[in-house]
Design a protein around this motif. Structure first.
Motif, PDB file in Angstrom:
ATOM      1  N   HIS A   1       0.925  -1.156  -0.053  1.00 24.89           N
ATOM      2  CA  HIS A   1      -0.050  -0.355   0.134  1.00 24.89           C
ATOM      3  C   HIS A   1       0.897   1.476  -0.085  1.00 24.89           C
ATOM      4  O   HIS A   1       1.749   1.308   0.194  1.00 24.89           O
ATOM      5  CB  HIS A   1      -0.886   0.190   0.992  1.00 24.89           C
ATOM      6  N   SER A   2       0.549   2.106  -1.011  1.00 24.69           N
ATOM      7  CA  SER A   2       0.446   3.470  -0.382  1.00 24.69           C
ATOM      8  C   SER A   2       0.205   4.672   0.152  1.00 24.69           C
ATOM      9  O   SER A   2      -1.487   4.572   0.520  1.00 24.69           O
ATOM     10  CB  SER A   2       0.980   4.470  -1.703  1.00 24.69           C
ATOM     11  N   GLU A   3       0.253   5.452   0.719  1.00 28.21           N
ATOM     12  CA  GLU A   3      -0.386   6.265   1.275  1.00 28.21           C
ATOM     13  C   GLU A   3      -1.764   7.162   0.054  1.00 28.21           C
ATOM     14  O   GLU A   3      -2.918   7.362   0.593  1.00 28.21           O
ATOM     15  CB  GLU A   3       0.075   8.136   1.382  1.00 28.21           C
ATOM     16  N   GLU A   4      -1.297   7.483  -0.957  1.00 28.37           N
ATOM     17  CA  GLU A   4      -1.875   7.630  -2.068  1.00 28.37           C
ATOM     18  C   GLU A   4      -3.644   6.322  -2.084  1.00 28.37           C
ATOM     19  O   GLU A   4      -4.420   7.134  -2.151  1.00 28.37           O
ATOM     20  CB  GLU A   4      -1.633   7.734  -3.618  1.00 28.37           C
ATOM     21  N   ASP A   5      -3.040   5.171  -1.730  1.00 30.29           N
ATOM     22  CA  ASP A   5      -4.004   4.221  -2.178  1.00 30.29           C
ATOM     23  C   ASP A   5      -4.858   4.005  -0.491  1.00 30.29           C
ATOM     24  O   ASP A   5      -6.043   4.210  -0.747  1.00 30.29           O
ATOM     25  CB  ASP A   5      -3.047   2.441  -2.436  1.00 30.29           C
TER      26      ASP A   5
END
Length: 253
Positions: free
Chosen positions: A126-130
């Motif tokens: 996961h990324s913070e964007e996700d």
């Protein structure tokens, strides 16, 4: 350059190569001694080519495919996660196919046949964007293997890494595009008498009546509780694709 990993994969092996693909995107080429091959782009964890020992392409990639993020690659084997289709709140078929995956140098032990030397382990986190669009943390591990006989195998493991222990649900698919000659000469066996949802009729549920599936018009169906083996017969090319699966109950066409 070649890619070396644990479990005896030598830096001098010819089975796995990391190189540049279209528009400078990183891709991995898998090769086997009989001449079969597969190509995997780190963008999307996306298989874009699978060739048999005669050099014949077995996957379809659109001539209009744009290998330029954030556009997704049209064709091959898109990884649809965390949703398949466009039924949820996310973009159609999820966001995994529009993210850059990385080579997983320390994957958990997958079941492996010692004769399989052409394989690559990828991981997507996961990324913070996700998290802004899908509030869950995860690790998606993907192994892509080209067997000595030319079989292509994809194995996925998805792990919940939410720090609060909160569970989540998702849908997932290998949205494979096979290369066939004349679609009117193609039939699918193994889906007879099964129930399916027809996306062209508001996902209404029907029961398949034919002895085999043939294509005479546009089709967009999801077959439910399908068997582990499905066959796609391309009569014009005299070729049969044999699909074997485990853990994925449904099949779309």
């Amino acid at each position: 350059m070649s890619v070396g990993r644990r479990r005896g994969m030598s830096l001098e092996t010819k089975y796995v190569e990391l190189c540049k693909g279209i528009n400078g995107l990183d891709k991995i080429v898998l090769r086997e001694v009989r001449g079969c091959s597969a190509e995997v782009y780190l963008y999307g964890g996306h298989v874009t080519s699978w060739k048999n020992e005669h050099g014949e392409e077995l996957l379809f990639v659109s001539s209009k495919a744009i290998f330029k993020p954030p556009k997704t690659i049209r064709g091959g084997i898109p990884i649809c996660f965390p949703q398949f289709s466009n039924l949820g709140s996310l973009e159609p078929h999820g966001f995994a196919r529009a993210r850059f995956w990385t080579i997983d140098n320390d994957p958990p032990p997958f079941p492996i046949n010692s004769s399989n030397k052409a394989f690559i382990d990828l991981i997507l986190k996961h990324s913070e964007e996700d998290v802004k669009i899908w509030p869950h943390r995860y690790e998606f591990r993907l192994r892509i293997t080209l067997g000595p006989g030319g079989d292509l195998m994809l194995t996925s493991r998805i792990r919940n890494t939410n720090t609060d222990g909160k569970s989540f649900t998702f849908t997932f698919a290998y949205h494979t595009y096979f290369h066939v000659t004349d679609i009117s000469e193609v039939r699918v066996e193994g889906l007879e008498t099964l129930d399916y949802l027809d996306n062209l009729k508001n996902r209404e549920r029907f029961t398949e009546q034919g002895d085999a599936i043939v294509f005479e018009s546009e089709v967009d169906k999801v077959y439910l509780s399908t068997p582990t083996k499905i066959a796609i017969l391309d009569h014009e090319r005299k070729r049969t694709f044999e699909l074997r699966k485990d853990g994925l109950p449904d099949a779309g066409e």
